[in-house]
Design a protein around this motif. Structure first.
Motif, mmCIF file in Angstrom:
data_model
loop_
_atom_site.group_PDB
_atom_site.id
_atom_site.type_symbol
_atom_site.label_atom_id
_atom_site.label_comp_id
_atom_site.label_asym_id
_atom_site.label_seq_id
_atom_site.Cartn_x
_atom_site.Cartn_y
_atom_site.Cartn_z
ATOM 1 N N ARG A 67 -0.013 -18.765 -8.407
ATOM 2 C CA ARG A 67 0.131 -19.394 -9.736
ATOM 3 C C ARG A 67 1.160 -18.665 -10.590
ATOM 4 N NH1 ARG A 67 -5.537 -19.786 -9.536
ATOM 5 N NH2 ARG A 67 -5.730 -17.957 -10.839
ATOM 6 N N ARG A 68 1.224 -17.346 -10.468
ATOM 7 C CA ARG A 68 2.043 -16.534 -11.395
ATOM 8 C C ARG A 68 3.451 -16.260 -10.886
ATOM 9 N NH1 ARG A 68 4.627 -14.958 -14.793
ATOM 10 N NH2 ARG A 68 4.171 -13.535 -16.492
ATOM 11 N N LEU A 69 3.625 -16.130 -9.562
ATOM 12 C CA LEU A 69 4.929 -15.795 -8.990
ATOM 13 C C LEU A 69 5.586 -17.031 -8.377
ATOM 14 C CD1 LEU A 69 3.920 -12.486 -7.166
ATOM 15 C CD2 LEU A 69 5.100 -12.692 -9.366
ATOM 16 N N ASP A 70 6.901 -17.095 -8.488
ATOM 17 C CA ASP A 70 7.649 -18.186 -7.851
ATOM 18 C C ASP A 70 7.631 -17.993 -6.341
ATOM 19 O OD1 ASP A 70 8.393 -19.233 -10.337
ATOM 20 O OD2 ASP A 70 10.238 -18.042 -10.397
ATOM 21 N N PRO A 71 7.734 -19.095 -5.564
ATOM 22 C CA PRO A 71 7.775 -18.960 -4.104
ATOM 23 C C PRO A 71 8.895 -18.020 -3.639
ATOM 24 C CG PRO A 71 7.470 -21.256 -4.711
ATOM 25 C CD PRO A 71 7.717 -20.501 -5.981
ATOM 26 N N GLU A 72 10.037 -18.045 -4.343
ATOM 27 C CA GLU A 72 11.163 -17.170 -3.984
ATOM 28 C C GLU A 72 10.791 -15.702 -4.171
ATOM 29 O OE1 GLU A 72 12.214 -21.118 -4.927
ATOM 30 O OE2 GLU A 72 11.562 -19.666 -6.425
ATOM 31 N N GLU A 73 10.032 -15.405 -5.225
ATOM 32 C CA GLU A 73 9.617 -14.020 -5.471
ATOM 33 C C GLU A 73 8.718 -13.526 -4.342
ATOM 34 O OE1 GLU A 73 9.034 -12.980 -10.005
ATOM 35 O OE2 GLU A 73 8.188 -14.964 -9.563
ATOM 36 N N LEU A 74 7.753 -14.353 -3.969
ATOM 37 C CA LEU A 74 6.852 -13.976 -2.870
ATOM 38 C C LEU A 74 7.645 -13.749 -1.583
ATOM 39 C CD1 LEU A 74 3.889 -16.372 -3.662
ATOM 40 C CD2 LEU A 74 3.784 -13.879 -3.665
ATOM 41 N N GLU A 75 8.608 -14.622 -1.328
ATOM 42 C CA GLU A 75 9.431 -14.515 -0.131
ATOM 43 C C GLU A 75 10.253 -13.222 -0.139
ATOM 44 O OE1 GLU A 75 13.002 -17.147 1.538
ATOM 45 O OE2 GLU A 75 11.154 -18.297 1.191
ATOM 46 N N GLU A 76 10.725 -12.808 -1.312
ATOM 47 C CA GLU A 76 11.522 -11.581 -1.446
ATOM 48 C C GLU A 76 10.669 -10.317 -1.349
ATOM 49 O OE1 GLU A 76 13.756 -11.873 -5.101
ATOM 50 O OE2 GLU A 76 14.623 -13.784 -4.486
ATOM 51 N N GLY A 77 9.344 -10.470 -1.423
ATOM 52 C CA GLY A 77 8.460 -9.316 -1.291
ATOM 53 C C GLY A 77 7.793 -8.887 -2.583
ATOM 54 N N TYR A 78 7.909 -9.701 -3.638
ATOM 55 C CA TYR A 78 7.232 -9.374 -4.891
ATOM 56 C C TYR A 78 5.766 -9.760 -4.791
ATOM 57 C CZ TYR A 78 11.653 -8.389 -7.135
ATOM 58 O OH TYR A 78 12.848 -7.819 -7.465
ATOM 59 N N ARG A 79 4.906 -8.905 -5.337
ATOM 60 C CA ARG A 79 3.470 -9.155 -5.378
ATOM 61 C C ARG A 79 2.938 -8.664 -6.714
ATOM 62 N NH1 ARG A 79 0.885 -9.553 -0.243
ATOM 63 N NH2 ARG A 79 -0.879 -10.172 -1.528
ATOM 64 N N LEU A 80 1.705 -9.029 -7.028
ATOM 65 C CA LEU A 80 1.020 -8.493 -8.202
ATOM 66 C C LEU A 80 0.138 -7.350 -7.717
ATOM 67 C CD1 LEU A 80 -0.008 -11.777 -10.068
ATOM 68 C CD2 LEU A 80 1.992 -10.328 -10.470
ATOM 69 N N GLY A 81 0.380 -6.162 -8.252
ATOM 70 C CA GLY A 81 -0.346 -4.975 -7.794
ATOM 71 C C GLY A 81 -1.854 -5.107 -7.905
ATOM 72 N N CYS A 82 -2.318 -5.822 -8.939
ATOM 73 C CA CYS A 82 -3.770 -5.967 -9.142
ATOM 74 C C CYS A 82 -4.414 -6.911 -8.132
ATOM 75 C CB CYS A 82 -4.059 -6.444 -10.571
ATOM 76 S SG CYS A 82 -3.601 -8.161 -10.897
ATOM 77 N N GLN A 83 -3.594 -7.698 -7.441
ATOM 78 C CA GLN A 83 -4.106 -8.674 -6.485
ATOM 79 C C GLN A 83 -3.848 -8.280 -5.031
ATOM 80 O OE1 GLN A 83 -5.672 -11.815 -7.488
ATOM 81 N NE2 GLN A 83 -5.812 -10.468 -9.269
ATOM 82 N N THR A 84 -2.921 -7.369 -4.823
ATOM 83 C CA THR A 84 -2.457 -7.045 -3.481
ATOM 84 C C THR A 84 -3.330 -5.976 -2.837
ATOM 85 O OG1 THR A 84 -0.222 -7.569 -4.195
ATOM 86 C CG2 THR A 84 -0.434 -6.348 -2.147
ATOM 87 N N VAL A 85 -4.110 -6.399 -1.850
ATOM 88 C CA VAL A 85 -5.054 -5.519 -1.161
ATOM 89 C C VAL A 85 -4.416 -4.965 0.115
ATOM 90 C CG1 VAL A 85 -7.289 -5.455 0.060
ATOM 91 C CG2 VAL A 85 -7.052 -6.733 -2.082
ATOM 92 N N VAL A 86 -4.559 -3.661 0.318
ATOM 93 C CA VAL A 86 -4.083 -3.025 1.548
ATOM 94 C C VAL A 86 -5.078 -3.364 2.654
ATOM 95 C CG1 VAL A 86 -3.502 -0.853 2.674
ATOM 96 C CG2 VAL A 86 -2.984 -1.170 0.234
ATOM 97 N N ALA A 87 -4.586 -4.055 3.694
ATOM 98 C CA ALA A 87 -5.465 -4.536 4.756
ATOM 99 C C ALA A 87 -5.408 -3.678 6.023
ATOM 100 C CB ALA A 87 -5.115 -5.980 5.103
ATOM 101 N N GLN A 88 -4.260 -3.007 6.243
ATOM 102 C CA GLN A 88 -4.087 -2.211 7.453
ATOM 103 C C GLN A 88 -3.372 -0.904 7.122
ATOM 104 O OE1 GLN A 88 -2.263 -4.362 10.796
ATOM 105 N NE2 GLN A 88 -2.496 -6.215 9.588
ATOM 106 N N ALA A 89 -3.625 0.099 7.940
ATOM 107 C CA ALA A 89 -2.945 1.379 7.770
ATOM 108 C C ALA A 89 -1.515 1.277 8.283
ATOM 109 C CB ALA A 89 -3.710 2.464 8.522
ATOM 110 N N GLY A 90 -0.646 2.126 7.752
ATOM 111 C CA GLY A 90 0.759 2.162 8.148
ATOM 112 C C GLY A 90 1.572 2.713 6.992
ATOM 113 N N ILE A 91 2.854 2.419 6.984
ATOM 114 C CA ILE A 91 3.742 2.888 5.917
ATOM 115 C C ILE A 91 3.991 1.735 4.953
ATOM 116 C CG2 ILE A 91 6.016 3.836 5.356
ATOM 117 C CD1 ILE A 91 4.251 5.750 6.974
ATOM 118 N N ILE A 92 3.643 1.951 3.680
ATOM 119 C CA ILE A 92 3.838 0.937 2.634
ATOM 120 C C ILE A 92 4.592 1.595 1.476
ATOM 121 C CG2 ILE A 92 2.715 -0.654 1.008
ATOM 122 C CD1 ILE A 92 0.240 -0.559 2.911
#
Length: 100
Positions: A67-92
């Motif tokens: 709802r908040r981010l444009d599809p282009e933003e999501l595609e470029e790698g933008y996320r909302l920190g409060c919504q973005t859950v770390v699901a797997q270990a690795g380098i982020i």
């Protein structure tokens, strides 16, 4: 396997231990990295961040992010920190990039 989360705030840059099931913003707040935030519900977008590495290690974008981010933003790698859950270990790498 190496695993770490690099949080790049306005003036603080830290590598922290990943906690699975925890959001990027929760990691930043816990480790005193200056990620901007206001609402924690995905509406203000102050915690907007660019995932520079490790997008595949994160849970899918939430309804609030769509709802908040444009599809282009999501595609470029933008996320909302409060919504973005770390699901797997690795380098982020997550850089706080607000609109203003």
């Amino acid at each position: 396997m190496e695993s770490s989360l690099q949080l790049i705030g306005k003036s603080v840059n830290k590598n922290v231990e990943i906690q699975l099931g925890v959001t990027i913003l929760q990691h930043a707040l816990e480790h005193k990295v200056d990620f901007q935030n206001l609402c924690t519900r995905g509406t203000c977008a102050r915690c907007r961040c660019l995932i520079e590495e490790g997008r595949e290690l994160l849970a899918d974008a939430t309804e609030a992010e769509h709802r908040r981010l444009d599809p282009e933003e999501l595609e470029e790698g933008y996320r909302l920190g409060c919504q973005t859950v770390v699901a797997q270990a690795g380098i982020i790498v997550a850089r706080n990039k607000t609109y203003f």
